[in-house]
Design a protein around this motif. Sequence first.
Motif, PDB file in Angstrom:
ATOM      1  N   ALA A  41       0.828  -1.210   0.000  1.00  0.00           N
ATOM      2  CA  ALA A  41       0.000   0.000   0.000  1.00  0.00           C
ATOM      3  C   ALA A  41       0.861   1.258   0.000  1.00  0.00           C
ATOM      4  O   ALA A  41       0.541   2.256  -0.673  1.00  0.00           O
ATOM      5  N   ALA A  42       1.965   1.223   0.755  1.00  0.00           N
ATOM      6  CA  ALA A  42       2.850   2.386   0.809  1.00  0.00           C
ATOM      7  C   ALA A  42       3.506   2.653  -0.545  1.00  0.00           C
ATOM      8  O   ALA A  42       3.623   3.810  -0.980  1.00  0.00           O
ATOM      9  N   VAL A  43       3.946   1.584  -1.230  1.00  0.00           N
ATOM     10  CA  VAL A  43       4.549   1.747  -2.555  1.00  0.00           C
ATOM     11  C   VAL A  43       3.528   2.314  -3.536  1.00  0.00           C
ATOM     12  O   VAL A  43       3.835   3.205  -4.347  1.00  0.00           O
ATOM     13  N   LEU A  44       2.286   1.821  -3.473  1.00  0.00           N
ATOM     14  CA  LEU A  44       1.250   2.348  -4.359  1.00  0.00           C
ATOM     15  C   LEU A  44       0.960   3.808  -4.044  1.00  0.00           C
ATOM     16  O   LEU A  44       0.816   4.636  -4.955  1.00  0.00           O
ATOM     17  N   ALA A  45       0.889   4.150  -2.763  1.00  0.00           N
ATOM     18  CA  ALA A  45       0.636   5.539  -2.380  1.00  0.00           C
ATOM     19  C   ALA A  45       1.754   6.454  -2.870  1.00  0.00           C
ATOM     20  O   ALA A  45       1.499   7.571  -3.354  1.00  0.00           O
ATOM     21  N   LEU A  46       2.988   6.010  -2.748  1.00  0.00           N
ATOM     22  CA  LEU A  46       4.120   6.798  -3.227  1.00  0.00           C
ATOM     23  C   LEU A  46       4.037   6.999  -4.735  1.00  0.00           C
ATOM     24  O   LEU A  46       4.268   8.112  -5.237  1.00  0.00           O
ATOM     25  N   THR A  47       3.700   5.942  -5.461  1.00  0.00           N
ATOM     26  CA  THR A  47       3.594   6.030  -6.920  1.00  0.00           C
ATOM     27  C   THR A  47       2.493   7.001  -7.323  1.00  0.00           C
ATOM     28  O   THR A  47       2.673   7.825  -8.235  1.00  0.00           O
ATOM     29  N   ILE A  48       1.354   6.927  -6.657  1.00  0.00           N
ATOM     30  CA  ILE A  48       0.231   7.803  -6.984  1.00  0.00           C
ATOM     31  C   ILE A  48       0.557   9.255  -6.637  1.00  0.00           C
ATOM     32  O   ILE A  48       0.244  10.181  -7.396  1.00  0.00           O
ATOM     33  N   GLY A  49       1.204   9.454  -5.503  1.00  0.00           N
ATOM     34  CA  GLY A  49       1.581  10.819  -5.125  1.00  0.00           C
ATOM     35  C   GLY A  49       2.529  11.446  -6.122  1.00  0.00           C
ATOM     36  O   GLY A  49       2.389  12.632  -6.474  1.00  0.00           O
ATOM     37  N   TRP A  50       3.492  10.662  -6.603  1.00  0.00           N
ATOM     38  CA  TRP A  50       4.432  11.203  -7.578  1.00  0.00           C
ATOM     39  C   TRP A  50       3.749  11.452  -8.923  1.00  0.00           C
ATOM     40  O   TRP A  50       4.026  12.450  -9.591  1.00  0.00           O
ATOM     41  N   ALA A  51       2.830  10.565  -9.309  1.00  0.00           N
ATOM     42  CA  ALA A  51       2.084  10.781 -10.549  1.00  0.00           C
ATOM     43  C   ALA A  51       1.255  12.055 -10.452  1.00  0.00           C
ATOM     44  O   ALA A  51       1.163  12.833 -11.419  1.00  0.00           O
ATOM     45  N   TRP A  52       0.639  12.268  -9.295  1.00  0.00           N
ATOM     46  CA  TRP A  52      -0.136  13.495  -9.091  1.00  0.00           C
ATOM     47  C   TRP A  52       0.765  14.725  -9.250  1.00  0.00           C
ATOM     48  O   TRP A  52       0.380  15.708  -9.892  1.00  0.00           O
ATOM     49  N   TYR A  53       1.951  14.661  -8.686  1.00  0.00           N
ATOM     50  CA  TYR A  53       2.871  15.801  -8.797  1.00  0.00           C
ATOM     51  C   TYR A  53       3.253  16.063 -10.251  1.00  0.00           C
ATOM     52  O   TYR A  53       3.238  17.208 -10.713  1.00  0.00           O
ATOM     53  N   LEU A  54       3.595  15.010 -10.986  1.00  0.00           N
ATOM     54  CA  LEU A  54       3.984  15.188 -12.379  1.00  0.00           C
ATOM     55  C   LEU A  54       2.833  15.746 -13.207  1.00  0.00           C
ATOM     56  O   LEU A  54       3.022  16.653 -14.026  1.00  0.00           O
ATOM     57  N   LEU A  55       1.638  15.204 -13.009  1.00  0.00           N
ATOM     58  CA  LEU A  55       0.492  15.676 -13.778  1.00  0.00           C
ATOM     59  C   LEU A  55       0.127  17.111 -13.415  1.00  0.00           C
ATOM     60  O   LEU A  55      -0.364  17.875 -14.259  1.00  0.00           O
ATOM     61  N   ALA A  56       0.365  17.495 -12.166  1.00  0.00           N
ATOM     62  CA  ALA A  56       0.033  18.849 -11.726  1.00  0.00           C
ATOM     63  C   ALA A  56       0.945  19.903 -12.341  1.00  0.00           C
ATOM     64  O   ALA A  56       0.625  21.098 -12.311  1.00  0.00           O
ATOM     65  N   GLN A  57       2.081  19.487 -12.898  1.00  0.00           N
ATOM     66  CA  GLN A  57       3.024  20.441 -13.485  1.00  0.00           C
ATOM     67  C   GLN A  57       2.643  20.851 -14.900  1.00  0.00           C
ATOM     68  O   GLN A  57       3.300  21.692 -15.501  1.00  0.00           O
ATOM     69  N   THR A  58       1.608  20.257 -15.463  1.00  0.00           N
ATOM     70  CA  THR A  58       1.243  20.546 -16.845  1.00  0.00           C
ATOM     71  C   THR A  58      -0.240  20.855 -16.934  1.00  0.00           C
ATOM     72  O   THR A  58      -1.045  20.415 -16.110  1.00  0.00           O
ATOM     73  N   THR A  59      -0.621  21.618 -17.940  1.00  0.00           N
ATOM     74  CA  THR A  59      -2.030  21.947 -18.174  1.00  0.00           C
ATOM     75  C   THR A  59      -2.716  20.899 -19.032  1.00  0.00           C
ATOM     76  O   THR A  59      -3.905  21.021 -19.333  1.00  0.00           O
ATOM     77  N   TRP A  60      -1.988  19.854 -19.425  1.00  0.00           N
ATOM     78  CA  TRP A  60      -2.544  18.811 -20.277  1.00  0.00           C
ATOM     79  C   TRP A  60      -3.470  17.904 -19.467  1.00  0.00           C
ATOM     80  O   TRP A  60      -3.094  17.379 -18.423  1.00  0.00           O
ATOM     81  N   GLN A  61      -4.701  17.696 -19.940  1.00  0.00           N
ATOM     82  CA  GLN A  61      -5.689  16.804 -19.321  1.00  0.00           C
ATOM     83  C   GLN A  61      -5.757  17.012 -17.797  1.00  0.00           C
ATOM     84  O   GLN A  61      -5.422  16.103 -17.018  1.00  0.00           O
ATOM     85  N   PRO A  62      -6.212  18.171 -17.340  1.00  0.00           N
ATOM     86  CA  PRO A  62      -6.203  18.420 -15.881  1.00  0.00           C
ATOM     87  C   PRO A  62      -7.069  17.455 -15.084  1.00  0.00           C
ATOM     88  O   PRO A  62      -6.821  17.246 -13.885  1.00  0.00           O
ATOM     89  N   TRP A  63      -8.068  16.829 -15.701  1.00  0.00           N
ATOM     90  CA  TRP A  63      -8.911  15.881 -14.966  1.00  0.00           C
ATOM     91  C   TRP A  63      -8.110  14.686 -14.449  1.00  0.00           C
ATOM     92  O   TRP A  63      -8.448  14.102 -13.408  1.00  0.00           O
ATOM     93  N   LEU A  64      -7.016  14.336 -15.188  1.00  0.00           N
ATOM     94  CA  LEU A  64      -6.185  13.220 -14.745  1.00  0.00           C
ATOM     95  C   LEU A  64      -5.483  13.517 -13.424  1.00  0.00           C
ATOM     96  O   LEU A  64      -5.200  12.610 -12.643  1.00  0.00           O
ATOM     97  N   THR A  65      -5.210  14.790 -13.199  1.00  0.00           N
ATOM     98  CA  THR A  65      -4.493  15.174 -11.986  1.00  0.00           C
ATOM     99  C   THR A  65      -5.236  14.718 -10.740  1.00  0.00           C
ATOM    100  O   THR A  65      -4.612  14.392  -9.710  1.00  0.00           O
ATOM    101  N   TRP A  66      -6.565  14.664 -10.820  1.00  0.00           N
ATOM    102  CA  TRP A  66      -7.352  14.252  -9.655  1.00  0.00           C
ATOM    103  C   TRP A  66      -7.916  12.846  -9.802  1.00  0.00           C
ATOM    104  O   TRP A  66      -8.151  12.160  -8.795  1.00  0.00           O
ATOM    105  N   ALA A  67      -8.122  12.396 -11.038  1.00  0.00           N
ATOM    106  CA  ALA A  67      -8.654  11.044 -11.226  1.00  0.00           C
ATOM    107  C   ALA A  67      -7.681   9.982 -10.712  1.00  0.00           C
ATOM    108  O   ALA A  67      -8.089   9.002 -10.071  1.00  0.00           O
ATOM    109  N   VAL A  68      -6.395  10.167 -11.005  1.00  0.00           N
ATOM    110  CA  VAL A  68      -5.394   9.181 -10.585  1.00  0.00           C
ATOM    111  C   VAL A  68      -5.323   9.057  -9.059  1.00  0.00           C
ATOM    112  O   VAL A  68      -5.388   7.939  -8.523  1.00  0.00           O
TER     113      VAL A  68
END
Length: 665
Positions: free
Chosen positions: A406-433
């Motif tokens: 669970a911790a590894v998955l949480a870390l992966t999701i948190g980092w994906a959220w950070y990467l997606l938040a840096q771009t204006t591309w598909q903003p819905w993904l930033t919260w869906a993931v």
Amino acid sequence: MTTTVPTLPARPDAAEPASPGPRVPRWPRLALTALLAATAVLYIWGLSRSGWANAFYSAAAQAGGESWKAWFFGSSDAANAITVDKTPAALWITGLSVRIFGLSSWSVLVPQALMGVASVGLLYAAVKRVAGPGAGLIAGAALALTPVAVLIFRFNNPDALLVLVLIGAAYATQRAAGTDLAERGATRWLVLAGVLVGIAFLAKMLQAFLVLPALTAVWLLAAPVGWSRRIRDLLLAGLAMLVSAGWWVLVVELWPADSRPYIGGSQNNSVLELVFGYNGFGRLTGDETGSVGGRPGGGWGQTGITRLFGSGMGAGASWLLPAALVLVGVLLWRTRRAPRTDPLRAVTVLWGGWLLITGLVFSFMAGIIHPYYTVAIAPAVAALVGLGATQLWRDRATLRSRVALAAVLALTIGWAWYLLAQTTWQPWLTWAVPVVGLVGVLALLGVHRMPRAAVVGVATVALVAGAGGSTAYALATAATPHTGAIPSAGPAGAGGMRGPGGMRGAGRAGGFGGAQPPGAQSRTGTDGGRGPGGGGGILGSPAPSAELTALLGQDVSSYTWVAAAVGSNNAAGYQLAVDAPVMAVGGFNGTDPAPTLEQFQALVAAKKIHYFVGGGAAMGGRGGSADTGGSDDAARIGQWVQENFAATSVGSTTVYDLTAVQETR
């Protein structure tokens, strides 16, 4: 007296039928077939939209398709003026493809896609041998959906071949070390690993050797043979590597310099200088004579431990990197009391060593580095995720494993959220993931008490959440055309991405993103480019108009080179359009002494070059040697042409007819 009658063996026709062994499930084979088919579609669909992709290498493939000499040396043109600034193994494949199928975007790019499919299949095979088909499928899918892998396997840089043969070397090392417990230190597999590393050297020189410490450590640690045998076989593998890597270098060094092309990227026409200088230790120190922006200390962005997590590097390859780093520690801890030859610990050392050493070199090297280099860590990241995730999942009955998973998955999701938040591309993904991921994290903590159907659902949610951001970015990469010398993963119009490394990536549709050297020009394929006089610049290739193409194509058979242009990318654009040799004056950066002014003047006097196309770094006044220590012959040639021949404008491009009577000024 008692007589003993021997018992005769039963006749074959009377033998009892052998009892069937355990049934081998069909699902792994079907799943692998589906994975490889999907990967092929992802890597091949719409390839032609990228045109020539990297025109620098496409022109060399064209040359190799026309001249065996150009094919062997990796020349930029079929008349063999100068080579590309790499060893030519990748060009041998595309050159053969062009020779067989003719020159087209497909014949240049499809071989790269097939290397990608083969890489996914080979990584599956390597991980499966130790951890089973489930782990192999996760690893293969993770590699296939890494954005930078999608970029490179749809592009024609030598990194595609590099990745394929290095995965092969890792697989062979596993077999040599007996990680499936069925082979006991097979020497032939270790020798094969050495041969494959040597082939990787012929694809991208010293970068291939970054995996050597990991491969060596696995053999010395885990091989089920004594020390003397381990040392002996390691020496044999080293000899095999030396032969497979060095034969071409030896041939080129012994070949008379006046009957072969100039070695591009060198200042002294030496492949050894190229190997150890411009493409070798200069990449580490930043002291690269003749490089774009090259100087001690570099000029290629901020170095440091966070570099792989920033800019185009983060978006291209780091989605699963935090998870992989954590799982290295998890796997080593779980195998800490295992026997020396434990297969799981051996492959953890292999892939973990590959990741850590290559990642640290990329993080701190001061010389030329581009975001797409990170494709070299993608196999290791994918393998570690496949190995670690399946080990924790199988042990999910214990609280420790569930919490770790669970911790590894949480870390992966948190980092994906950070990467997606840096771009204006598909903003819905930033919260869906993260929303889907949170469900997966909570479900993993209680998965041991769930019925089978629910367990399958939890696993599916965890996989979708963990790979969601990377998959979306990978699909967007495949949907975006990429051209130029510095491609960057990601969708067009992503708005740029900034991470801890401090560099920004943008402009994927034009093929550029991430860090660029000072003064570098990028372009998207307009007639003549942006450089003075119409050159495409150092990093972009021109797409000449029909009028200019027709002019350069006049009376082609009467000249060795239909034209000359400063810089390999400039020359490549014209060469691909005309389908005839164009001399790349000064090599890739316009800073190689090839040809010298005196040599160029002699070729002009002998009527071997028809036109000189203006533009490029030297024609624009950059000069070559002032910033980089390279030759200024290209600048001198450009100045001599301007002073002695009449200029003609064809659209926005300036052309000089070198066969006309010289002007007197």
